[in-house]
Motif scaffolding. Structure first.
Motif, PDB file in Angstrom:
ATOM      1  N   MET A 190      43.128  39.322  51.354  1.00 46.04           N
ATOM      2  CA  MET A 190      42.395  39.732  50.164  1.00 46.04           C
ATOM      3  C   MET A 190      41.307  40.751  50.467  1.00 46.04           C
ATOM      4  N   ASN A 191      40.685  40.691  51.655  1.00 41.84           N
ATOM      5  CA  ASN A 191      39.596  41.617  51.949  1.00 41.84           C
ATOM      6  C   ASN A 191      40.054  42.843  52.732  1.00 41.84           C
ATOM      7  N   ALA A 192      41.369  43.052  52.831  1.00 43.34           N
ATOM      8  CA  ALA A 192      41.901  44.248  53.492  1.00 43.34           C
ATOM      9  C   ALA A 192      42.315  45.270  52.435  1.00 43.34           C
ATOM     10  N   GLU A 193      43.177  46.215  52.824  1.00 41.77           N
ATOM     11  CA  GLU A 193      43.511  47.324  51.922  1.00 41.77           C
ATOM     12  C   GLU A 193      44.395  46.924  50.755  1.00 41.77           C
ATOM     13  N   GLY A 194      45.049  45.770  50.840  1.00 40.02           N
ATOM     14  CA  GLY A 194      45.842  45.307  49.706  1.00 40.02           C
ATOM     15  C   GLY A 194      47.308  45.626  49.805  1.00 40.02           C
ATOM     16  N   ALA A 195      47.871  45.525  51.017  1.00 44.65           N
ATOM     17  CA  ALA A 195      49.308  45.710  51.217  1.00 44.65           C
ATOM     18  C   ALA A 195      49.919  44.373  51.626  1.00 44.65           C
ATOM     19  N   PRO A 196      51.200  44.151  51.326  1.00 49.42           N
ATOM     20  CA  PRO A 196      51.831  42.878  51.696  1.00 49.42           C
ATOM     21  C   PRO A 196      52.045  42.780  53.198  1.00 49.42           C
ATOM     22  N   PHE A 197      52.146  41.544  53.699  1.00 47.96           N
ATOM     23  CA  PHE A 197      52.378  41.330  55.120  1.00 47.96           C
ATOM     24  C   PHE A 197      53.779  41.781  55.535  1.00 47.96           C
ATOM     25  N   GLY A 198      54.759  41.582  54.650  1.00 46.82           N
ATOM     26  CA  GLY A 198      56.146  41.757  55.052  1.00 46.82           C
ATOM     27  C   GLY A 198      56.824  42.960  54.451  1.00 46.82           C
ATOM     28  N   VAL A 199      58.157  42.894  54.462  1.00 46.99           N
ATOM     29  CA  VAL A 199      58.975  44.004  53.983  1.00 46.99           C
ATOM     30  C   VAL A 199      58.920  44.102  52.458  1.00 46.99           C
ATOM     31  N   HIS A 200      58.994  45.319  51.963  1.00 42.53           N
ATOM     32  CA  HIS A 200      59.055  45.572  50.519  1.00 42.53           C
ATOM     33  C   HIS A 200      60.038  46.710  50.305  1.00 42.53           C
ATOM     34  N   ILE A 201      61.215  46.363  49.792  1.00 37.90           N
ATOM     35  CA  ILE A 201      62.241  47.362  49.451  1.00 37.90           C
ATOM     36  C   ILE A 201      62.324  47.428  47.939  1.00 37.90           C
ATOM     37  N   GLN A 202      62.201  48.631  47.400  1.00 34.58           N
ATOM     38  CA  GLN A 202      62.198  48.820  45.949  1.00 34.58           C
ATOM     39  C   GLN A 202      63.183  49.915  45.577  1.00 34.58           C
ATOM     40  N   SER A 203      64.130  49.564  44.698  1.00 36.99           N
ATOM     41  CA  SER A 203      65.158  50.517  44.234  1.00 36.99           C
ATOM     42  C   SER A 203      65.852  51.184  45.408  1.00 36.99           C
ATOM     43  N   GLY A 204      66.121  50.418  46.463  1.00 32.52           N
ATOM     44  CA  GLY A 204      66.844  50.933  47.615  1.00 32.52           C
ATOM     45  C   GLY A 204      65.998  51.630  48.653  1.00 32.52           C
ATOM     46  N   GLU A 205      64.700  51.767  48.432  1.00 27.26           N
ATOM     47  CA  GLU A 205      63.818  52.470  49.368  1.00 27.26           C
ATOM     48  C   GLU A 205      62.883  51.478  50.049  1.00 27.26           C
ATOM     49  N   MET A 206      62.812  51.554  51.388  1.00 28.09           N
ATOM     50  CA  MET A 206      61.902  50.672  52.111  1.00 28.09           C
ATOM     51  C   MET A 206      60.487  51.242  52.009  1.00 28.09           C
ATOM     52  N   VAL A 207      59.643  50.552  51.271  1.00 29.71           N
ATOM     53  CA  VAL A 207      58.268  51.006  51.063  1.00 29.71           C
ATOM     54  C   VAL A 207      57.363  50.487  52.170  1.00 29.71           C
ATOM     55  N   THR A 208      57.508  49.212  52.556  1.00 27.21           N
ATOM     56  CA  THR A 208      56.804  48.675  53.723  1.00 27.21           C
ATOM     57  C   THR A 208      57.826  48.006  54.627  1.00 27.21           C
ATOM     58  N   SER A 209      57.561  48.069  55.915  1.00 24.80           N
ATOM     59  CA  SER A 209      58.476  47.486  56.893  1.00 24.80           C
ATOM     60  C   SER A 209      58.153  46.004  57.099  1.00 24.80           C
ATOM     61  N   PRO A 210      59.067  45.235  57.704  1.00 24.83           N
ATOM     62  CA  PRO A 210      58.748  43.847  58.047  1.00 24.83           C
ATOM     63  C   PRO A 210      57.552  43.778  58.997  1.00 24.83           C
ATOM     64  N   GLY A 211      56.819  42.679  58.916  1.00 32.43           N
ATOM     65  CA  GLY A 211      55.674  42.475  59.797  1.00 32.43           C
ATOM     66  C   GLY A 211      55.994  41.484  60.886  1.00 32.43           C
ATOM     67  N   TYR A 212      55.015  41.269  61.771  1.00 33.42           N
ATOM     68  CA  TYR A 212      55.221  40.406  62.928  1.00 33.42           C
ATOM     69  C   TYR A 212      54.187  39.280  62.971  1.00 33.42           C
ATOM     70  N   ILE A 213      53.783  38.789  61.786  1.00 32.28           N
ATOM     71  CA  ILE A 213      52.797  37.704  61.750  1.00 32.28           C
ATOM     72  C   ILE A 213      53.424  36.398  62.206  1.00 32.28           C
ATOM     73  N   SER A 214      54.578  36.066  61.644  1.00 26.08           N
ATOM     74  CA  SER A 214      55.284  34.820  61.926  1.00 26.08           C
ATOM     75  C   SER A 214      56.744  35.036  61.562  1.00 26.08           C
ATOM     76  N   PRO A 215      57.628  34.106  61.966  1.00 25.87           N
ATOM     77  CA  PRO A 215      59.047  34.263  61.609  1.00 25.87           C
ATOM     78  C   PRO A 215      59.281  33.966  60.132  1.00 25.87           C
ATOM     79  N   LYS A 216      58.893  34.934  59.304  1.00 26.28           N
ATOM     80  CA  LYS A 216      58.964  34.758  57.855  1.00 26.28           C
ATOM     81  C   LYS A 216      60.387  34.990  57.354  1.00 26.28           C
ATOM     82  N   ASN A 217      60.625  34.521  56.130  1.00 19.64           N
ATOM     83  CA  ASN A 217      61.932  34.661  55.494  1.00 19.64           C
ATOM     84  C   ASN A 217      61.822  35.607  54.303  1.00 19.64           C
ATOM     85  N   THR A 218      62.851  36.404  54.121  1.00 23.44           N
ATOM     86  CA  THR A 218      62.892  37.435  53.091  1.00 23.44           C
ATOM     87  C   THR A 218      63.900  37.060  52.020  1.00 23.44           C
ATOM     88  N   PHE A 219      63.539  37.342  50.754  1.00 26.48           N
ATOM     89  CA  PHE A 219      64.525  37.275  49.675  1.00 26.48           C
ATOM     90  C   PHE A 219      64.964  38.693  49.394  1.00 26.48           C
TER      91      PHE A 219
END
Length: 853
Positions: A114-143
């Motif tokens: 909440m006190n950082a720049e406001g980007a998600p920790f993990g991957v964000h693909i929108q309309s076929g374009e990868m906007v943010t890449s996966p992160g390395y915080i923990s072995p998270k699961n993606t939908f």
């Protein structure tokens, strides 16, 4: 999947699929718990419906919302929602994300700091374009959904390298990532000794470099070519399309400095694993359901939850929230998983929860979504991303409608009934053309524009019929006891003799609602003013005078001074001190000069100006220093003698009021005369006191080719006329009362009361009329309302015999003790006097004396 930055990135295919691990534990204990019960089900759009569930656990009730989405429906589209204007680092609420993209439903998405720049920790693909890449915080699961809308839940991995023109390579740690602490595959701070890419999807107002607190280097790359290399600052205000930034710290900074040069062509290779044509993807965390069975996480504690999953046949997607509020206790991880299993989910993953949990849905017939989850913190949280449901259905035939009828209205307020129509695909239609028939007994008025008014207080039964279908609705009117505050929207009403001005008011009710009041809902009265007021609040001045305008709603009243007439003109400036002015041109404009000159034996101020050849707007100001010239009083009219130059230029003046608002006033639309002329203009009503900033000339756009680019004006005798002001009674009075004695000292003089102050249940009560009159108030008793009305210093106070509150110039105040009658006199608590009149009151317990100052 579409290639990310196709002109930049070379995609490496990797076929290894990595699934997230999930913990196991003891089975959920269901002792004392009932099965979840579905309370309602309603279509949002064709292919998506909202279910509301209640689950009575032994510790309390849980409210759960489920959106079931048919992924095979031809008119359904699912996509991620990313930040305001689609930018990472630009958080919005879930509802705002949905409405900006015109989604019909949405839930919140990934975790974030909440006190950082406001980007998600993990991957964000929108309309076929990868906007943010996966992160390395923990072995998270993606939908994720592929382009065929086939759902997937599992681990996404990312490997990438930047390849310099000389062949040197360096690992690219992330795309559009905020700082975080790595704990999976890598360790340590995500940005220390690492290289990151930022694309046009990153909000540069939240630049990551500002929070690094370390030296770094940034390379600006456009179409694979290095355009600029800078140190320790953001290189651009926004990243252009086709470009990206490389941010390097430590070892990565050394790589950029030693291997990249301006003009070099570079390459970025990356692999996304699993690799296929992904349409959308968003990171969650722990698995909740696997192979149709809930996973019994041992994590304790109930909170709000958000999750997403799909059915065994891959046809249905489910977006689910569990609420934590006063009416819902929330769920543990295991309880959430158990509910999802009972609803039939085959796979499900947990998304960000707690204060982030939100679900926005579009009600039938509406065009915007609303949040249907009550947040424990009271408001929706700003989040970086979410998941939205969209419809691509064409306009269909009318299927149904609902009527939106207000539950409470003001007496005589015109209230609207809205027809919320929807078509065969459950999408909104305009309901304007759907006729309504309305009937009601008593004080009900139906208007041609499908609005209604209630002319009496109380509850009213209204019968509404649309195309043969009849509904009954109960509408109540607000009463006097439900008013919290009533205010006329100006501190004083000022008008010229013969002028008419309509007063406006705002009312706030005890239920928190606030609205502009229709003048017809109020009763208007003038006291001490020579003029008239109509039923719609329009005041007309017959003579110069001052008095009080009273507005009342069902007996709850407020007042403002009303003043008519102006003072005589007074000289504000004679233009005989050249040093107090500055001649300033708008950017790119030539300026000019000011000098005191002689004209026919009199000294005047001569303003010479030159617009120059600028293509921008052309203005030259004669400014009264840097802060303007203070003007006393309350100016209503300005008079200025001007010697014209027949230039056709626009002559204006500028004021700044006490609230900082700038008011520009036209003196002459065109200076189309030569010789002396007196200009007289009315000034707008402003927050006083005001400052006169400048007098200035403007070269009109339409006359750019014909009017001269320079000129000379002379000024003399700047005068202003003020509004009449009310004279407040500021005399100081000292009153000394004694309990149970009728004598009172007024400035040391004895006055006899017909009712002595008394003590009732430990509260001191004073005679309202005598005290009010002694301090200069006008007191009236209104028998019908059992109310005492006091006008004091152009303010109005109400005291009711039957209520434990009073009104201080339109603001409701609680009373400890109701006013009461003794020997035919209204007695008011001591504390109420202090609040109403702003008095200092002291009680001496030994002498039983009450001093009022």
């Amino acid at each position: 999947m579409k290639k990310v930055w196709q002109q930049v990135l070379t995609v490496m295919i990797c076929m290894t699929m990595v699934f997230g691990l999930y913990p196991t534990g003891l089975e959920v204990k269901a002792s004392g718990n009932n099965d979840p019960q579905r309370a309602s089900s309603e279509w949002i759009t064709a292919g998506a419906k909202l279910e509301k569930w209640n689950w009575k656990l032994k510790d309390g009730n849980v409210k759960i919302n489920v959106i079931e989405v048919d992924l095979q429906h031809p008119y359904i589209k699912v996509d991620t929602l990313g930040g305001k204007d689609g930018m990472m680092g630009n958080r919005q609420t879930t509802t705002q994300l949905a409405n900006e993209r015109q989604a019909v439903a949405a839930i919140n998405g990934d975790f974030f700091t909440m006190n950082a720049e406001g980007a998600p920790f993990g991957v964000h693909i929108q309309s076929g374009e990868m906007v943010t890449s996966p992160g390395y915080i923990s072995p998270k699961n993606t939908f994720a959904l592929d382009e065929e809308k086939t759902p997937f839940i599992g681990r996404f991995d990312f490997d990438a390298h930047v390849i310099a023109a000389n062949g040197e390579r360096f690992r690219l740690f992330g795309i559009n990532k905020t700082q975080y602490q790595a704990g999976f595959r890598f360790e340590g701070n995500s940005h220390m000794n690492r290289l990151h890419m930022y694309t046009p999807k990153w909000n540069m107002k939240k630049w990551v470099g500002d929070s690094l607190k370390a030296n770094y280097t940034v390379a600006v790359v456009e179409n694979n070519v290095v355009k600029q290399i800078v140190e320790n600052r953001k290189a651009v205000e926004s990243i252009p399309e086709g470009s990206f930034l490389l941010l390097g710290h430590g070892e990565a900074e050394t790589f950029l400095k030693e291997n990249l040069k301006v003009g070099d062509t570079i390459q970025v290779d990356y692999s996304l694993n699993p690799d296929q044509n992904w349409w959308m993807a968003i990171d969650g965390s722990s698995l909740l359901v696997r192979d149709g069975k809930f996973i019994n996480h041992a994590t304790p504690g109930r909170t709000a939850r958000t999750g997403i999953g799909y059915s065994k046949d891959l046809r249905y997607m489910y977006m689910v929230t569990a609420e934590r509020s006063k009416e819902s206790i929330g769920l543990t991880f295991a309880e959430f998983g158990r509910f999802l299993e009972s609803r039939g989910l085959w796979e499900a993953v947990n998304l960000d929860g707690g204060g982030s949990t939100a679900m926005a849905t579009r009600p039938l017939g509406h065009t915007q979504t609303t949040n249907i989850v009550t947040q424990n913190q009271g408001t929706e949280r700003l989040i970086p991303n979410g998941i939205g449901i969209f419809t691509t259905a064409p306009a269909g035939k009318l299927l149904g409608w609902s009527l939106s009828v207000p539950k409470k209205v003001l007496v005589n307020e015109k209230a609207s009934i809205t027809v919320r129509a929807y078509d065969e695909y459950y999408n909104p239609m305009k309901g304007d053309g759907v006729p309504i028939e309305a009937t009601s007994a008593g004080a009900f008025v139906w208007h041609n524009d499908q609005t209604f008014s209630l002319q009496r207080p109380g509850r009213h039964e209204i019968q509404l019929t649309v195309q043969g279908k009849t509904e009954k609705h109960t509408v109540s009117t607000y009463g006097m006891t439900e008013v919290r505050e009533l205010k006329i929207t100006t501190d004083a009403l000022r008008l010229g003799v013969g002028e008419a001005v309509q007063a406006k008011a705002v009312i706030q009710m005890t239920d928190g609602s606030k609205r502009n009041v229709s003048p017809n809902s109020l009763q208007w009265q003038l006291v001490g003013f020579k003029g008239s007021v109509s039923q719609d609040g329009t005041v007309k001045a017959d003579q110069a005078s001052a008095g009080v305008l009273i507005a009342s709603y069902q007996g709850f009243s407020t007042a403002v001074p009303v003043i008519a007439g102006q003072t005589d003109y007074r000289v504000v400036d004679n233009f005989q001190s050249a040093g107090k002015y500055a001649v300033v041109g708008h950017k790119g404009t030539e300026t000019g000069s000011f000098a005191v000159t002689e004209d026919n034996g009199s000294q005047v101020g001569t303003f010479t100006y030159n617009f120059g050849e600028s293509d921008d707007i052309r203005i030259v100001y004669l400014r009264y220093g840097s802060i303007g010239m203070g003007v006393s009083g309350q100016p209503s009219t300005l008079s200025l003698r001007v010697k014209g130059d027949n230039s056709g230029h626009w002559l204006r003046t500028e004021f700044k009021d006490a609230k900082g608002e700038v008011h520009r006033v036209d003196l002459a639309e065109k200076v189309d005369w030569e010789g002396w002329k007196t200009l007289t203009v009315s000034l707008p009503k402003m927050a006083y006191p005001v400052a006169l900033n400048s007098i200035y000339v403007v070269h009109l756009e339409s006359s750019k080719d014909s009017s001269p680019l320079q000129g000379q004006l002379s000024f003399a005798d700047l005068r202003m006329q003020d509004w009449q002001t009310v004279k407040l009674d500021k005399s100081k009075k000292n009153l000394v009362f004694t309990l149970d004695k009728r004598e009172v000292l007024v400035n040391q003089k004895k006055v006899t009361l017909d009712q002595a102050p008394i003590l009732v249940e430990g509260r001191t009560l004073l005679p309202l009329r005598h005290l009010s009159e002694l301090i200069g108030g006008d007191v009236r008793y209104l028998e019908k309302e059992r109310k005492v009305q006091v006008i004091e210093n152009y303010r109005l106070h109400n005291f009711w015999l039957d209520h434990d509150f009073m009104s201080i110039n339109g603001t409701r105040k609680k009373l400890d003790v109701k006013p009461m009658v003794r020997n035919g006199r209204t007695m008011l608590p001591l504390r109420a006097f202090a609040e109403a009149y702003g008095l200092y009151i002291h009680y001496d317990d030994k002498t039983k004396q009450i001093t009022v100052q």
